[in-house]
Design a protein around this motif. Structure first.
Motif, PDB file in Angstrom:
ATOM      1  N   ARG A  80       0.829  -1.208   0.000  1.00  0.00           N
ATOM      2  CA  ARG A  80       0.000   0.000   0.000  1.00  0.00           C
ATOM      3  C   ARG A  80       0.862   1.255   0.000  1.00  0.00           C
ATOM      4  NH1 ARG A  80      -5.366  -0.573   0.770  1.00  0.00           N
ATOM      5  NH2 ARG A  80      -6.149  -2.595   1.484  1.00  0.00           N
ATOM      6  N   GLU A  81       1.935   1.248   0.798  1.00  0.00           N
ATOM      7  CA  GLU A  81       2.827   2.407   0.846  1.00  0.00           C
ATOM      8  C   GLU A  81       3.482   2.651  -0.506  1.00  0.00           C
ATOM      9  OE1 GLU A  81       4.289   2.187   5.503  1.00  0.00           O
ATOM     10  OE2 GLU A  81       5.330   1.011   3.981  1.00  0.00           O
ATOM     11  N   LEU A  82       3.971   1.587  -1.131  1.00  0.00           N
ATOM     12  CA  LEU A  82       4.666   1.736  -2.410  1.00  0.00           C
ATOM     13  C   LEU A  82       3.702   2.054  -3.545  1.00  0.00           C
ATOM     14  CD1 LEU A  82       7.167  -1.266  -2.157  1.00  0.00           C
ATOM     15  CD2 LEU A  82       7.569   1.129  -1.600  1.00  0.00           C
ATOM     16  N   TYR A  83       2.495   1.562  -3.424  1.00  0.00           N
ATOM     17  CA  TYR A  83       1.525   1.693  -4.513  1.00  0.00           C
ATOM     18  C   TYR A  83       0.730   2.989  -4.431  1.00  0.00           C
ATOM     19  CZ  TYR A  83      -1.754  -0.006  -8.062  1.00  0.00           C
ATOM     20  OH  TYR A  83      -2.490  -0.166  -9.201  1.00  0.00           O
ATOM     21  N   GLN A  84       0.504   3.482  -3.198  1.00  0.00           N
ATOM     22  CA  GLN A  84      -0.409   4.605  -3.022  1.00  0.00           C
ATOM     23  C   GLN A  84       0.242   5.868  -2.469  1.00  0.00           C
ATOM     24  OE1 GLN A  84      -3.394   2.804  -0.484  1.00  0.00           O
ATOM     25  NE2 GLN A  84      -4.501   1.924  -2.221  1.00  0.00           N
ATOM     26  N   ASP A  85       1.434   5.777  -1.896  1.00  0.00           N
ATOM     27  CA  ASP A  85       2.094   6.930  -1.280  1.00  0.00           C
ATOM     28  C   ASP A  85       3.299   7.345  -2.122  1.00  0.00           C
ATOM     29  OD1 ASP A  85       3.510   8.751   0.272  1.00  0.00           O
ATOM     30  OD2 ASP A  85       2.994   7.767   2.151  1.00  0.00           O
ATOM     31  N   PRO A  86       3.222   8.442  -2.872  1.00  0.00           N
ATOM     32  CA  PRO A  86       4.329   8.862  -3.739  1.00  0.00           C
ATOM     33  C   PRO A  86       5.646   9.060  -2.984  1.00  0.00           C
ATOM     34  CG  PRO A  86       2.345  10.089  -4.273  1.00  0.00           C
ATOM     35  CD  PRO A  86       2.051   9.330  -3.022  1.00  0.00           C
ATOM     36  N   LYS A  87       5.579   9.587  -1.757  1.00  0.00           N
ATOM     37  CA  LYS A  87       6.812   9.809  -0.996  1.00  0.00           C
ATOM     38  C   LYS A  87       7.453   8.480  -0.605  1.00  0.00           C
ATOM     39  CE  LYS A  87       8.835  12.297   2.908  1.00  0.00           C
ATOM     40  NZ  LYS A  87       9.736  11.169   3.225  1.00  0.00           N
ATOM     41  N   LYS A  88       6.641   7.538  -0.144  1.00  0.00           N
ATOM     42  CA  LYS A  88       7.166   6.224   0.211  1.00  0.00           C
ATOM     43  C   LYS A  88       7.792   5.537  -1.000  1.00  0.00           C
ATOM     44  CE  LYS A  88       6.133   5.596   4.605  1.00  0.00           C
ATOM     45  NZ  LYS A  88       7.138   5.220   5.638  1.00  0.00           N
ATOM     46  N   LYS A  89       7.139   5.685  -2.144  1.00  0.00           N
ATOM     47  CA  LYS A  89       7.678   5.084  -3.364  1.00  0.00           C
ATOM     48  C   LYS A  89       9.010   5.725  -3.736  1.00  0.00           C
ATOM     49  CE  LYS A  89       8.045   4.505  -8.028  1.00  0.00           C
ATOM     50  NZ  LYS A  89       8.882   5.272  -8.969  1.00  0.00           N
ATOM     51  N   SER A  90       9.109   7.049  -3.589  1.00  0.00           N
ATOM     52  CA  SER A  90      10.344   7.759  -3.892  1.00  0.00           C
ATOM     53  C   SER A  90      11.464   7.360  -2.935  1.00  0.00           C
ATOM     54  CB  SER A  90      10.103   9.269  -3.837  1.00  0.00           C
ATOM     55  OG  SER A  90      11.295   9.984  -4.074  1.00  0.00           O
ATOM     56  N   ASP A  91      11.136   7.241  -1.644  1.00  0.00           N
ATOM     57  CA  ASP A  91      12.139   6.823  -0.659  1.00  0.00           C
ATOM     58  C   ASP A  91      12.634   5.414  -0.952  1.00  0.00           C
ATOM     59  OD1 ASP A  91      11.806   9.249   0.583  1.00  0.00           O
ATOM     60  OD2 ASP A  91      10.484   8.480   2.172  1.00  0.00           O
ATOM     61  N   TRP A  92      11.727   4.551  -1.336  1.00  0.00           N
ATOM     62  CA  TRP A  92      12.079   3.166  -1.686  1.00  0.00           C
ATOM     63  C   TRP A  92      13.025   3.133  -2.895  1.00  0.00           C
ATOM     64  CZ3 TRP A  92       9.566   0.828  -6.178  1.00  0.00           C
ATOM     65  CH2 TRP A  92       9.862  -0.529  -6.359  1.00  0.00           C
ATOM     66  N   GLU A  93      12.706   3.902  -3.907  1.00  0.00           N
ATOM     67  CA  GLU A  93      13.546   3.968  -5.099  1.00  0.00           C
ATOM     68  C   GLU A  93      14.939   4.502  -4.759  1.00  0.00           C
ATOM     69  OE1 GLU A  93      12.874   5.402  -9.654  1.00  0.00           O
ATOM     70  OE2 GLU A  93      12.379   6.856  -8.095  1.00  0.00           O
ATOM     71  N   ASN A  94      14.989   5.541  -3.940  1.00  0.00           N
ATOM     72  CA  ASN A  94      16.277   6.122  -3.559  1.00  0.00           C
ATOM     73  C   ASN A  94      17.112   5.152  -2.727  1.00  0.00           C
ATOM     74  OD1 ASN A  94      15.794   8.573  -4.877  1.00  0.00           O
ATOM     75  ND2 ASN A  94      14.805   9.482  -3.083  1.00  0.00           N
ATOM     76  N   ALA A  95      16.442   4.343  -1.898  1.00  0.00           N
ATOM     77  CA  ALA A  95      17.164   3.354  -1.100  1.00  0.00           C
ATOM     78  C   ALA A  95      17.830   2.309  -1.996  1.00  0.00           C
ATOM     79  CB  ALA A  95      16.203   2.676  -0.117  1.00  0.00           C
ATOM     80  N   SER A 128      15.811   3.918 -12.263  1.00  0.00           N
ATOM     81  CA  SER A 128      14.436   4.412 -12.122  1.00  0.00           C
ATOM     82  C   SER A 128      13.522   3.197 -11.998  1.00  0.00           C
ATOM     83  CB  SER A 128      14.028   5.274 -13.327  1.00  0.00           C
ATOM     84  OG  SER A 128      14.136   4.555 -14.528  1.00  0.00           O
ATOM     85  N   LEU A 129      12.631   3.260 -11.021  1.00  0.00           N
ATOM     86  CA  LEU A 129      11.713   2.159 -10.761  1.00  0.00           C
ATOM     87  C   LEU A 129      10.280   2.618 -10.953  1.00  0.00           C
ATOM     88  CD1 LEU A 129      13.262   0.669  -7.480  1.00  0.00           C
ATOM     89  CD2 LEU A 129      13.580  -0.148  -9.821  1.00  0.00           C
ATOM     90  N   GLN A 130       9.462   1.748 -11.505  1.00  0.00           N
ATOM     91  CA  GLN A 130       8.046   2.037 -11.661  1.00  0.00           C
ATOM     92  C   GLN A 130       7.289   1.584 -10.404  1.00  0.00           C
ATOM     93  OE1 GLN A 130       6.569   0.309 -15.300  1.00  0.00           O
ATOM     94  NE2 GLN A 130       8.301   1.055 -16.506  1.00  0.00           N
ATOM     95  N   LYS A 131       6.036   1.989 -10.323  1.00  0.00           N
ATOM     96  CA  LYS A 131       5.188   1.533  -9.230  1.00  0.00           C
ATOM     97  C   LYS A 131       5.074   0.007  -9.295  1.00  0.00           C
ATOM     98  CE  LYS A 131       1.493   3.920  -8.526  1.00  0.00           C
ATOM     99  NZ  LYS A 131       0.120   4.483  -8.668  1.00  0.00           N
ATOM    100  N   PRO A 132       5.230  -0.693  -8.173  1.00  0.00           N
ATOM    101  CA  PRO A 132       5.190  -2.160  -8.200  1.00  0.00           C
ATOM    102  C   PRO A 132       3.894  -2.705  -8.795  1.00  0.00           C
ATOM    103  CG  PRO A 132       5.992  -1.383  -6.083  1.00  0.00           C
ATOM    104  CD  PRO A 132       5.495  -0.169  -6.824  1.00  0.00           C
ATOM    105  N   VAL A 133       4.009  -3.842  -9.454  1.00  0.00           N
ATOM    106  CA  VAL A 133       2.853  -4.527 -10.026  1.00  0.00           C
ATOM    107  C   VAL A 133       2.323  -5.516  -8.993  1.00  0.00           C
ATOM    108  CG1 VAL A 133       2.052  -6.052 -11.861  1.00  0.00           C
ATOM    109  CG2 VAL A 133       3.723  -4.261 -12.364  1.00  0.00           C
TER     110      VAL A 133
END
Length: 275
Positions: A155-170, A194-199
């Motif tokens: 849910r964090e990776l799929y719905q929260d842009p900041k969480k997704k960005s932090d994950w990508e940067n990690a 660069s990573l896309q939103k998880p499937v």
């Protein structure tokens, strides 16, 4: 052999005809030439820069490697080098990760020679480039994505842009060290990702779609209820103003159930009996 003939042969000049080869890497390739003559051990001879030309002997060996930025694509699609990278989130939900890994092979001469002798020779002198990437890029990439995803929920990776960005940067921060650890040297440089939103799994995707549709239906129903409420309030106001009977008559006229004909002033109207 006749001594005179032998003496004549000894006096003749000996001419050796040697044929050579040339290496001219393309603008996006770098070359290596190794001395591999029949009377010598195989040893490095020279590097050949992209777009330049070098000549070498018929027994020598030449190798070429990619120069400049390359892109490693993972995920669904015809242009992908590999399929989605599968990882599990914090709750154990299977996710498919797609993206692009950009990198450059370090073609500094000394570094390229080390890479060739340590890694390239195990993969047909660098000809099996996809095999090299599968071991020395894909595996570190899987490791970096797996470690970064373990502390996140879908849910964090799929719905929260900041969480997704932090994950990508990690993942981006961990990847260079993971690749260097796998290769044993700084052979891949200028690493970017660069990573896309998880499937999500299909079942979870279907559930989200059903939830979204139910939410949209609820919103539509709430809007319809509000419309009906406003309509009822308007009707009540008219009843209070004109009275119930007059409101019914007014409504019938509006709905076309009663037709009103204009009558000139002073005209005599004859109605049929019973009307």
């Amino acid at each position: 052999m006749n001594r005179k003939l032998t003496a004549a042969l000894i006096g003749l000049p000996v001419v050796a005809v040697l044929t050579g080869c040339s290496l001219s890497p393309a603008p996006d390739q770098a070359g290596l030439i190794y001395d591999a003559g029949p009377l010598s051990t195989t040893s490095f001879q020279e590097c050949v820069a992209p777009g330049s030309r070098a000549f070498y002997g018929p027994s020598d060996r030449e190798y070429t490697y990619p120069a400049g930025q390359r892109t490693y694509v993972f995920g669904g699609g015809e242009e992908s080098d590999i399929d989605y990278i599968r990882v599990a989130d914090k709750d154990g939900i299977d996710l498919g990760v797609a993206g692009q890994l950009r990198f450059t092979l370090n073609t500094d001469c000394d570094t390229l020679v080390q890479f060739h002798e340590k890694i390239g020779l195990k993969y047909d002198g660098g000809k099996d480039w996809s095999g090299i990437l599968a071991v020395y890029l894909q595996q570190p990439l899987r490791k970096a994505i797996t470690e970064a995803t373990q502390g996140q929920t879908w849910r964090e990776l799929y719905q929260d842009p900041k969480k997704k960005s932090d994950w990508e940067n990690a993942v981006k921060a961990a990847l260079p060290a993971a690749i260097e650890q796998a290769t044993g040297g700084a052979y891949f440089i200028n690493i970017d990702l660069s990573l896309q939103k998880p499937v999500l799994p299909q079942q979870l995707t279907d559930q989200l779609l059903a939830t979204q549709r139910a939410s949209e239906a609820a919103i539509a129903q709430a809007e319809e209820n509000r419309r009906l409420e406003l309509k009822a309030q308007g009707e009540k106001a008219l009843i209070d103003l004109y009275g119930a009977d007059n409101y019914v008559l007014l409504k019938a006229i509006e709905d076309g159930k009663i037709q009103i004909l204009p009558v000139p002033q002073g005209a005599i109207i004859n109605l049929p009996a019973g009307r």
